[in-house]
Scaffold this active site. Structure first.
Site, PDB file in Angstrom:
ATOM      1  N   ASP A  26     -89.027-114.612  -7.565  1.00 53.28           N
ATOM      2  CA  ASP A  26     -88.907-114.470  -6.088  1.00 53.28           C
ATOM      3  C   ASP A  26     -88.372-113.324  -5.816  1.00 53.28           C
ATOM      4  O   ASP A  26     -87.199-112.813  -6.456  1.00 53.28           O
ATOM      5  CB  ASP A  26     -88.357-115.580  -5.372  1.00 53.28           C
ATOM      6  CG  ASP A  26     -88.910-115.556  -3.881  1.00 53.28           C
ATOM      7  OD1 ASP A  26     -89.874-114.556  -3.667  1.00 53.28           O
ATOM      8  OD2 ASP A  26     -88.474-116.398  -3.105  1.00 53.28           O
ATOM      9  N   HIS A  43     -94.129-105.807  -7.350  1.00 49.23           N
ATOM     10  CA  HIS A  43     -94.690-106.800  -8.291  1.00 49.23           C
ATOM     11  C   HIS A  43     -94.675-106.004  -9.553  1.00 49.23           C
ATOM     12  O   HIS A  43     -94.776-106.918 -10.582  1.00 49.23           O
ATOM     13  CB  HIS A  43     -96.011-107.141  -7.814  1.00 49.23           C
ATOM     14  CG  HIS A  43     -96.071-108.065  -6.568  1.00 49.23           C
ATOM     15  ND1 HIS A  43     -95.339-109.144  -6.472  1.00 49.23           N
ATOM     16  CD2 HIS A  43     -96.893-107.741  -5.475  1.00 49.23           C
ATOM     17  CE1 HIS A  43     -95.420-109.529  -5.120  1.00 49.23           C
ATOM     18  NE2 HIS A  43     -96.518-108.896  -4.554  1.00 49.23           N
ATOM     19  N   LEU A 137     -91.172-118.318 -28.740  1.00 50.09           N
ATOM     20  CA  LEU A 137     -91.098-118.696 -27.653  1.00 50.09           C
ATOM     21  C   LEU A 137     -92.669-119.200 -26.935  1.00 50.09           C
ATOM     22  O   LEU A 137     -93.516-118.513 -27.284  1.00 50.09           O
ATOM     23  CB  LEU A 137     -90.425-118.019 -26.441  1.00 50.09           C
ATOM     24  CG  LEU A 137     -90.699-118.423 -25.160  1.00 50.09           C
ATOM     25  CD1 LEU A 137     -89.684-118.938 -24.819  1.00 50.09           C
ATOM     26  CD2 LEU A 137     -90.547-116.740 -24.224  1.00 50.09           C
TER      27      LEU A 137
HETATM   28  C1  FPP Z   1     -92.783-113.529  -5.385  1.00 51.16           C
HETATM   29  O1  FPP Z   1     -92.214-112.517  -4.896  1.00 51.16           O
HETATM   30  C2  FPP Z   1     -93.535-113.029  -6.179  1.00 51.16           C
HETATM   31  C3  FPP Z   1     -94.967-113.419  -6.577  1.00 51.16           C
HETATM   32  C4  FPP Z   1     -95.754-114.178  -5.500  1.00 51.16           C
HETATM   33  C5  FPP Z   1     -95.711-113.036  -7.749  1.00 51.16           C
HETATM   34  C6  FPP Z   1     -94.993-113.053  -8.923  1.00 51.16           C
HETATM   35  C7  FPP Z   1     -95.567-112.197  -9.727  1.00 51.16           C
HETATM   36  C8  FPP Z   1     -94.709-111.289 -10.822  1.00 51.16           C
HETATM   37  C9  FPP Z   1     -93.404-111.439 -11.042  1.00 51.16           C
HETATM   38  C10 FPP Z   1     -95.416-110.317 -11.385  1.00 51.16           C
HETATM   39  C11 FPP Z   1     -96.744-110.411 -12.064  1.00 51.16           C
HETATM   40  C12 FPP Z   1     -96.746-111.494 -13.115  1.00 51.16           C
HETATM   41  C13 FPP Z   1     -97.647-111.263 -14.062  1.00 51.16           C
HETATM   42  C14 FPP Z   1     -97.920-112.482 -14.817  1.00 51.16           C
HETATM   43  C15 FPP Z   1     -98.814-110.370 -13.867  1.00 51.16           C
HETATM   44  P1  FPP Z   1     -92.755-111.998  -3.047  1.00 51.16           P
HETATM   45  O2  FPP Z   1     -93.520-111.097  -3.160  1.00 51.16           O
HETATM   46  O3  FPP Z   1     -92.906-113.500  -2.456  1.00 51.16           O
HETATM   47  O4  FPP Z   1     -91.199-111.283  -2.639  1.00 51.16           O
HETATM   48  P2  FPP Z   1     -90.602-111.424  -1.112  1.00 51.16           P
HETATM   49  O5  FPP Z   1     -90.356-112.898  -0.996  1.00 51.16           O
HETATM   50  O6  FPP Z   1     -89.254-110.456  -1.203  1.00 51.16           O
HETATM   51  O7  FPP Z   1     -91.764-110.836  -0.564  1.00 51.16           O
END
Ligand code: FPP
Length: 246
Positions: A26, A43, A137
């Site tokens: 997150d 992202h 892994l």
């Molecule tokens: C949360 O951050 C993250 C997500 C909803 C997406 C997680 C994705 C990745 C880490 C990268 C992509 C992974 C792959 C496998 C391609 P948020 O957007 O909710 O952050 P915020 O709460 O600060 O807005």
């Protein structure tokens, strides 16, 4: 030497590693905002962090790592952001298909993949197939995943089976039920980490985390390093030792 609060590899008891670590990645959006970048850039950086952390977990000798990449609730995000995340996923899968020979990581997807675009489903089948003999892994990526959704899908499968085989209700045990979850064959996580300071589980692995140790860190996911992973494992091992004490 390392900074206070930063754990080095040497402080971890490698004989008592958690077998399975789960991570709620997150804070990509907040990371981007703090750097005046677009959410998409956040992202992208998050995907690079996933690559680094999965390598670090593999080198450390962790057997299972499950990461929350796209939840059943994430469809509520703006269409543009969903499109970007799906393209990032395409790139991630392509890169890992290309580099599969160099890595010893087995990739498996959990979640309801049927709602994903067909080309993504094909890439998923491909990567699961070409990494299935890897001995390092086991990286489980949760895509269109929700804990409640997984439980309902498991229940539906079991219900159909039970009707067909006339399975008596009292023969439905936890062990029978678990065989229908996406995580069949994967031990429950001993440790779950959530980055970015939020302290909730957001519908992740609800069945599997019944006894899991929770670790919340203020670090935003794109800033998460292998030292932070060691720190979380170190905290977990301290709790484990207290648990076994007099
Ligand atoms: C949360 O951050 C993250 C997500 C909803 C997406 C997680 C994705 C990745 C880490 C990268 C992509 C992974 C792959 C496998 C391609 P948020 O957007 O909710 O952050 P915020 O709460 O600060 O807005």
């Amino acid at each position: 030497m390392h900074k206070k609060g930063e754990q080095s590899y040497l402080e971890i008891d490698v004989d008592q590693l958690p077998t399975h670590i789960a991570i709620i990645m997150d804070g990509n959006g907040r990371w981007a905002k703090s750097k005046n970048k677009t959410r998409a850039a956040g992202h992208k950086q998050g995907a690079d962090t996933l690559q680094k952390i999965s390598e670090a977990a593999d080198q450390l000798g962790i057997t299972h790592l499950t990461v929350y990449a796209f939840s059943t609730e994430n469809w509520k995000r703006p269409q543009e952001e969903i499109g970007f995340l799906m393209n990032l996923l395409r790139q991630y899968l392509d890169k890992n298909i290309k580099d599969a020979k160099k890595r010893n990581i087995r990739i498996r997807i959990i979640g309801d993949v049927e709602r994903l675009d067909e080309d993504i489903q094909n890439k998923i089948m491909n990567i699961e197939d070409i990494t299935k003999e890897k001995s390092g892994l086991n990286l489980h990526i949760a895509l269109n995943y929700g804990g409640r959704d997984e439980i309902i899908r498991a229940f539906r499968k079991l219900y159909v089976e039970a009707l067909e085989s006339k399975l008596p209700a009292n023969e439905i045990s936890e062990a029978v039920f678990e065989k229908h979850l996406d995580t069949v064959g994967i031990p429950d996580p001993e440790l779950i980490i959530r980055t970015s300071g939020e302290q909730r589980l957001s519908n992740f692995l609800l069945w599997q985390i019944a006894y899991t140790e929770l670790c919340f860190t203020e670090k935003l996911w794109p800033d998460f390093t292998k030292q932070d992973l060691y720190e979380a494992i170190y905290q977990y091992q301290k709790r484990q030792r207290r648990f076994g004490g007099i």
